[in-house]
Enzyme design. Structure first.
Site, PDB file in Angstrom:
ATOM      1  N   CYS A 192      38.675  36.418  33.725  1.00 19.25           N
ATOM      2  CA  CYS A 192      39.279  37.744  33.885  1.00 19.25           C
ATOM      3  C   CYS A 192      39.115  38.243  35.325  1.00 19.25           C
ATOM      4  O   CYS A 192      38.015  38.608  35.741  1.00 19.25           O
ATOM      5  CB  CYS A 192      38.614  38.699  32.882  1.00 19.25           C
ATOM      6  SG  CYS A 192      38.975  40.440  33.140  1.00 19.25           S
TER       7      CYS A 192
ATOM      8  N   CYS B 114      37.728  41.759  35.751  1.00 18.67           N
ATOM      9  CA  CYS B 114      36.296  41.767  35.413  1.00 18.67           C
ATOM     10  C   CYS B 114      35.470  41.365  36.629  1.00 18.67           C
ATOM     11  O   CYS B 114      34.454  41.993  36.940  1.00 18.67           O
ATOM     12  CB  CYS B 114      35.992  40.794  34.270  1.00 18.67           C
ATOM     13  SG  CYS B 114      36.828  41.175  32.720  1.00 18.67           S
TER      14      CYS B 114
END
Length: 107
Positions: free
Chosen positions: A31, A34
């Protein structure tokens, strides 16, 4: 201080039984957002370690907790107090926006 990793094995001790408020970062290696927010969380962890613990839970490695807390999009952040979710924040944000979301726990 940086955000430390938690797992299903350490969840109860690190999050649910913690005396301080705990921000859990639900994330995954793949991600991009993230990874972008991770250094911001480390800064907040360092600056507010007396009031707030910040931990990271990899949703790919701990799918049971991701399901239990209904994580359908990442990054997702949940603040726990006394073992209960008291706030949810979804999506990567710049540091001032995250600090505003967390003001009740870091002020």
């Amino acid at each position: 201080m940086t955000a430390r990793a938690v797992t299903e094995a350490t969840w109860e001790q690190e999050v649910l039984n913690n005396d301080k408020a705990v921000l859990v970062d639900f994330w995954a290696e793949w991600c991009g957002p993230c990874r972008a927010v991770s250094p911001i969380l480390d800064q907040i962890a360092t600056e507010h370690s007396d009031k707030l613990d910040i931990v990271k839970l990899n949703v790919d490695e701990n799918p049971g907790l991701a399901m239990k807390y209904q994580i359908t999009a990442i990054p997702a952040f949940k603040v726990f107090e006394k073992g209960e979710v008291v706030k949810t924040v979804i999506g990567a944000k710049p540091k001032p926006a995250l600090e505003a979301d967390l003001a009740a726990y870091i002020a």
